[in-house]
Scaffold this active site. Sequence first.
Site, PDB file in Angstrom:
ATOM      1  CD  GLU A  72     -19.594  22.560 -19.339  1.00  0.00           C
ATOM      2  OE1 GLU A  72     -19.882  21.688 -20.165  1.00  0.00           O
ATOM      3  OE2 GLU A  72     -18.859  23.525 -19.614  1.00  0.00           O
ATOM      4  CB  THR A 115     -41.667  25.384  -8.622  1.00  0.00           C
ATOM      5  OG1 THR A 115     -42.783  25.839  -9.389  1.00  0.00           O
ATOM      6  CG2 THR A 115     -41.563  26.226  -7.351  1.00  0.00           C
ATOM      7  CG  HIS A 116     -42.506  22.020 -11.528  1.00  0.00           C
ATOM      8  ND1 HIS A 116     -42.804  20.699 -11.281  1.00  0.00           N
ATOM      9  CD2 HIS A 116     -43.228  22.746 -10.636  1.00  0.00           C
ATOM     10  CE1 HIS A 116     -43.695  20.629 -10.281  1.00  0.00           C
ATOM     11  NE2 HIS A 116     -43.948  21.858  -9.867  1.00  0.00           N
ATOM     12  CE  LYS A 157      -4.446   2.909   4.929  1.00  0.00           C
ATOM     13  NZ  LYS A 157      -5.215   1.648   4.778  1.00  0.00           N
ATOM     14  CG  ASN A 161     -17.645  26.353 -23.872  1.00  0.00           C
ATOM     15  OD1 ASN A 161     -18.733  26.761 -24.289  1.00  0.00           O
ATOM     16  ND2 ASN A 161     -16.728  25.821 -24.660  1.00  0.00           N
ATOM     17  CE1 TYR A 204      -6.324  -3.457   8.758  1.00  0.00           C
ATOM     18  CE2 TYR A 204      -5.471  -5.681   8.466  1.00  0.00           C
ATOM     19  CZ  TYR A 204      -5.568  -4.366   8.043  1.00  0.00           C
ATOM     20  OH  TYR A 204      -4.920  -3.975   6.910  1.00  0.00           O
ATOM     21  CB  SER A 239      -0.930   0.002   1.220  1.00  0.00           C
ATOM     22  OG  SER A 239      -0.199  -0.164   2.416  1.00  0.00           O
ATOM     23  CG  ASN A 263      -4.217  -4.788  12.905  1.00  0.00           C
ATOM     24  OD1 ASN A 263      -3.661  -4.675  11.809  1.00  0.00           O
ATOM     25  ND2 ASN A 263      -4.556  -5.953  13.427  1.00  0.00           N
ATOM     26  CE  LYS A 308     -20.005  27.040 -26.856  1.00  0.00           C
ATOM     27  NZ  LYS A 308     -20.483  25.733 -27.239  1.00  0.00           N
ATOM     28  CD  GLN A 364      -2.840  -2.535   2.113  1.00  0.00           C
ATOM     29  OE1 GLN A 364      -2.160  -2.728   3.091  1.00  0.00           O
ATOM     30  NE2 GLN A 364      -2.561  -3.093   0.934  1.00  0.00           N
TER      31      GLN A 364
HETATM   32  N1  ARG Z   1      -1.254  -1.371   5.286  1.00  0.00           N
HETATM   33  C1  ARG Z   1      -2.219  -1.861   6.196  1.00  0.00           C
HETATM   34  C2  ARG Z   1      -3.558  -1.193   5.980  1.00  0.00           C
HETATM   35  O1  ARG Z   1      -3.610  -0.224   5.350  1.00  0.00           O
HETATM   36  C3  ARG Z   1      -1.770  -1.622   7.602  1.00  0.00           C
HETATM   37  C4  ARG Z   1      -2.332  -2.590   8.593  1.00  0.00           C
HETATM   38  C5  ARG Z   1      -1.751  -3.931   8.359  1.00  0.00           C
HETATM   39  N2  ARG Z   1      -2.141  -4.839   9.338  1.00  0.00           N
HETATM   40  C6  ARG Z   1      -1.996  -6.155   9.206  1.00  0.00           C
HETATM   41  N3  ARG Z   1      -2.385  -6.906  10.183  1.00  0.00           N
HETATM   42  N4  ARG Z   1      -1.462  -6.673   8.138  1.00  0.00           N
HETATM   43  O2  ARG Z   1      -4.575  -1.636   6.404  1.00  0.00           O
END
Ligand code: ARG
Length: 463
Positions: free
Chosen positions: A295, A160-161, A330, A290, A322, A28, A115, A288, A327
């Site tokens: 938009e 309205t409408h 994000k 725009n 967890y 990640s 975690n 034009k 992961q």
């Molecule tokens: N990169 C992980 C995440 O975003 C961090 C937590 C990882 N925990 C684990 N038990 N592998 O969730």
Amino acid sequence: MSEKGANAMWGGRFAGGPDAIMEAINASIGFDQRLAGEDIAGSQAHAAMLAACGIIAQADAEAIADGLDRVRADIAAGRVSWSPALEDIHMNIEARLKELIGAPAGRLHTARSRNDQVATDFRLWVRGQCDDAIAGLEALQRALIDQAEAGADWVMPGFTHLQTAQPVTWGHHMMAYVEMFARDAGRLRDARARMNESPLGAAALAGTSFPIDREMTARALGFERPCANSLDAVSDRDFALEFLAAASICGMHLSRLAEELVIWSSAQFRFVALSDRFATGSSIMPQKKNPDAAELLRAKVGRIIGAQVALLTVMKGLPLAYSKDMQEDKEQVFDAADTLQISLAAMTGMIGDMTANRDALEAAAASGFSTATDLADWLVRDLGLPFREAHHVTGALVRRAEETGRDLPDLTLDEMRAVHPQITEGVFGVLGVHNSVASRTSFGGTAPEQVRAQIARWRERLP
Ligand code: ARG
């Protein structure tokens, strides 16, 4: 010692390293590097607490704190090359810390887990985004209030409408959005207050046997208190979902305003002129201009709503606590937050620069029989007609005007009397659009005095 190729952080029980595909799907660091600042802050709070509780030596905590400052500086200077083999931001930073300070780095992860670490980092990040979005909303509200003040008594058609309904004031229309964006900021404040609990110290899921002080780390990171249940602390992503929900609703509001700008800036309406700074031209049609920013804003909300649906989908089937699925929380939130931020900034720019065309607004306000309700109300008030009958009489007058290509104030008194003999000269007093808006003095109504009262109220609230 772990085998060659195995992960330095957890490779003890592994005979070898991961497949390249496994590494690619697992890492990640490509995106969670955005959490670096929060991760370092969390680690510094944790290390200070470990020392204060006698769990690690003071000297080690100091070495860790200084080392993390150096890691922060290295990252800012672009001196850190992130390693996918180290999976994520947490292990990359710890590895860098170890390069810098050696053995004490190995004590940082006492009494915590990735975690609770990631849950803490991400909460801090989302909390910061709530603050940024609230600031962005307040800037937008100020721009709208400026517009409202300049045209508190300008008349325009209320729809309205998307059919002409009754005249309203420009200021009133602007202030409607001020209310909408205030609720958006309120939702973000509510979400912020609810998310402001610290997961740190929940460890992997069950808490820890070390004598940690969760209040201390919570305070150091600006949280109100520690999360009360360690299982919940590491598996909760409500905070991100609430942010996305608030962002989605805000994006929807931005999109509605953007749609009005697109309509209003068209040659058919000419209610507003957008500035050159927030428009583009056409490569083939020289005339034009725009409303591209509007938009794009109208479209951008799709990404935010999409992020909310995506994260709800990630979370909905997960057992406690967890799971690695989390992961995937994000990237969508990062994108939604970025999208919200640029959308707010673009809307603030457009509203600040926009010029309302007072004459076009007034001309449009007077067309389309917009004062028919005023006429019906007059029949009730001055002639004592029941509203239903007044509605009917007015309808007949509108038909008469429409058939002869005129507006209501253009009818003669005789023509009106042909429909209802008791009508007097006084009726013309309510057929003008300015009289119409001036008469709507009920609280929250469109009369300029009401609009000015709302502007004053908001000026006080938003200095
Ligand atoms: N990169 C992980 C995440 O975003 C961090 C937590 C990882 N925990 C684990 N038990 N592998 O969730």
